[in-house]
Scaffold this motif. Structure first.
Motif, PDB file in Angstrom:
ATOM      1  N   LEU A 125       0.821  -1.207   0.000  1.00 41.14           N
ATOM      2  CA  LEU A 125       0.000   0.000   0.000  1.00 41.14           C
ATOM      3  C   LEU A 125       0.855   1.256   0.000  1.00 41.14           C
ATOM      4  O   LEU A 125       0.543   2.234  -0.687  1.00 41.14           O
ATOM      5  N   PRO A 170      -4.769   5.193  -7.206  1.00 42.77           N
ATOM      6  CA  PRO A 170      -5.769   4.394  -6.471  1.00 42.77           C
ATOM      7  C   PRO A 170      -5.347   2.935  -6.384  1.00 42.77           C
ATOM      8  O   PRO A 170      -4.849   2.351  -7.352  1.00 42.77           O
ATOM      9  N   SER A 176      -6.386  -0.839  -3.871  1.00 51.08           N
ATOM     10  CA  SER A 176      -7.159  -1.461  -2.801  1.00 51.08           C
ATOM     11  C   SER A 176      -6.449  -2.740  -2.377  1.00 51.08           C
ATOM     12  O   SER A 176      -6.043  -3.541  -3.229  1.00 51.08           O
ATOM     13  N   THR A 211      -6.306  -5.918   0.908  1.00 55.51           N
ATOM     14  CA  THR A 211      -7.001  -6.557   2.028  1.00 55.51           C
ATOM     15  C   THR A 211      -5.967  -7.170   2.947  1.00 55.51           C
ATOM     16  O   THR A 211      -5.084  -7.910   2.496  1.00 55.51           O
ATOM     17  N   THR A 242     -10.305  -4.146   4.508  1.00 58.60           N
ATOM     18  CA  THR A 242     -10.046  -3.572   3.185  1.00 58.60           C
ATOM     19  C   THR A 242      -9.584  -2.130   3.330  1.00 58.60           C
ATOM     20  O   THR A 242     -10.224  -1.329   4.017  1.00 58.60           O
ATOM     21  N   ILE A 243      -8.476  -1.814   2.677  1.00 57.49           N
ATOM     22  CA  ILE A 243      -7.911  -0.467   2.725  1.00 57.49           C
ATOM     23  C   ILE A 243      -7.810   0.046   1.294  1.00 57.49           C
ATOM     24  O   ILE A 243      -7.168  -0.579   0.446  1.00 57.49           O
ATOM     25  N   LYS A 244      -8.462   1.169   1.046  1.00 53.76           N
ATOM     26  CA  LYS A 244      -8.482   1.747  -0.293  1.00 53.76           C
ATOM     27  C   LYS A 244      -7.815   3.122  -0.279  1.00 53.76           C
ATOM     28  O   LYS A 244      -8.198   3.982   0.505  1.00 53.76           O
ATOM     29  N   ARG A 245      -6.819   3.273  -1.124  1.00 55.88           N
ATOM     30  CA  ARG A 245      -6.252   4.609  -1.326  1.00 55.88           C
ATOM     31  C   ARG A 245      -6.926   5.205  -2.554  1.00 55.88           C
ATOM     32  O   ARG A 245      -6.802   4.686  -3.658  1.00 55.88           O
ATOM     33  N   TRP A 246      -7.635   6.319  -2.342  1.00 53.86           N
ATOM     34  CA  TRP A 246      -8.352   6.939  -3.450  1.00 53.86           C
ATOM     35  C   TRP A 246      -7.467   7.915  -4.229  1.00 53.86           C
ATOM     36  O   TRP A 246      -7.565   8.024  -5.444  1.00 53.86           O
ATOM     37  N   ILE A 263      -7.449   7.874   2.425  1.00 52.34           N
ATOM     38  CA  ILE A 263      -7.470   6.435   2.680  1.00 52.34           C
ATOM     39  C   ILE A 263      -8.812   6.045   3.294  1.00 52.34           C
ATOM     40  O   ILE A 263      -9.230   6.613   4.308  1.00 52.34           O
ATOM     41  N   GLU A 264      -9.501   5.086   2.672  1.00 46.89           N
ATOM     42  CA  GLU A 264     -10.745   4.542   3.214  1.00 46.89           C
ATOM     43  C   GLU A 264     -10.456   3.162   3.803  1.00 46.89           C
ATOM     44  O   GLU A 264      -9.718   2.367   3.210  1.00 46.89           O
ATOM     45  N   HIS A 282     -16.328   1.963   9.811  1.00 48.87           N
ATOM     46  CA  HIS A 282     -15.968   2.419   8.476  1.00 48.87           C
ATOM     47  C   HIS A 282     -15.248   3.755   8.636  1.00 48.87           C
ATOM     48  O   HIS A 282     -15.795   4.685   9.225  1.00 48.87           O
TER      49      HIS A 282
END
Length: 344
Positions: free
Chosen positions: A5, A23, A25, A27, A33-37, A42-43, A90
């Protein structure tokens, strides 16, 4: 995780302008789950969602020279990635203004935390950032239960303060001052809470006004350079935030004291070029005055205390004309109605 990541860490990658931050994603082994937009966004989603989960937005770096919260956020995100911090809600983590952080300046062109109202501001770097932050905020809270929305916008004060840590609750048309907020502040050892009395243009106000989020601006110590912050002073706050992220009830090793509560009595706006305060720059936030005491001037108009023990917060005589130069506050007692904080 099969795809790394970060090259270094969330904060380091965000501030490295040569790092793509495309971007991605991933796991974790725990199913998180970690998402870099994009750069600085970071979500984080728990392995299994529950109807009772909070949706927690944590932002920092709205002002580039306020660095302690950036180090805290980097700690939380890196612990999540490493599996050291459980995730039970979340989350959206935002480092708002990398350009200003790299320059160790409050802003580049204009104050970002004055750009979240409906006014059409001149096109600046900060106005572009504000629109992007609104977009991410709107998307994050979309189709979530109103009572589950929380937003902590983390800052540091320009000057010393009689309360090392304090929070500001923005005024909104929604019930955004739940008793759970007071409990969080107590467990986090936040020393004071200011109840705003009017709409504003801050980031936390935007979340409260437009999404009914339980939103706070939280001031954590004084501005400093990255790497020079004593985060041990805010251990209780960092632990309380860890509990929120983990979806746990806030716990404390001792019975915490409730914050001292203040109500904003008025906002001082700078209206002329000839504006200044009579006290020194090292006078701390929450310094109080006796009724009638003159502490500054705006042109020919004297600035004086209108209430006994009225205190000043965020004094800044160098703001642009038309912007807030200070808040005036007085201590109040509070009670609870339908779970909401009410001033007596």
């Amino acid at each position: 995780m099969t795809t790394p990541l970060f090259q270094t860490s969330f904060l380091a990658d965000t501030l490295d302008m040569t790092c793509s931050n495309d971007p991605v994603s991933v796991t974790t082994s725990a199913g998180v789950t970690i998402k870099r937009w994009e750069r600085g966004v970071i979500e984080v989603l728990p392995s299994s969602a529950r109807a009772t989960d909070k949706h927690v937005l944590v932002s920092a770096g709205v002002h580039g020279n306020e660095t302690a919260p950036l180090e805290m956020m980097d700690h939380w995100v890196n612990d999540i990635v490493a599996g050291k911090l459980n995730v039970g809600c979340h989350c959206l983590f935002i480092i708002a203004h990398p350009q200003a952080i790299n320059r160790h300046t409050r802003f580049i062109e204009t104050n970002l935390n004055r750009l979240f109202d409906a006014h059409h501001d001149a096109a600046t770097l900060e106005s572009t950032i504000a629109q992007r932050l609104k977009h991410y905020t709107d998307t994050f809270f979309l189709n979530t239960p109103r009572e589950s929305r929380w937003h902590f916008d983390l800052h540091c004060s320009i000057r010393d303060s009689k309360h090392v840590s304090f929070a500001v609750s923005p005024r909104s048309r929604h019930e955004t001052r739940h008793a759970d907020l007071m409990r969080f502040l107590s467990v986090a050892h936040i020393e004071a809470l200011i109840l705003s009395n009017a709409p504003s243009s801050t980031y936390s106000w935007y979340s409260a006004e437009h999404h009914a989020a339980q939103a706070l601006t939280i001031e954590l110590g004084k501005v400093n350079r990255l790497g020079e912050n004593n985060l041990a002073r805010f251990e209780a706050f960092m632990n309380a935030m860890g509990d929120v992220i983990a979806g746990q009830d806030n716990e404390s090793t001792r019975s915490p004291a409730s914050p001292v509560v203040y109500r904003v009595t008025r906002t001082l706006m700078r209206l002329s070029e000839d504006f200044n305060f009579l006290f020194q720059d090292d006078v701390p936030n929450f310094t109080s005055f006796v009724h009638g005491e003159v502490f500054g001037h705006d042109g020919e108009k004297p600035l004086m205390a209108q209430n006994e023990h009225e205190a000043i917060v965020f004094p800044n005589p160098k703001v642009a004309i038309g912007q807030r130069a200070a808040l005036m506050v007085c201590k109040v007692t509070v009670r609870y109605e339908r779970g909401q904080i009410i001033c007596d």
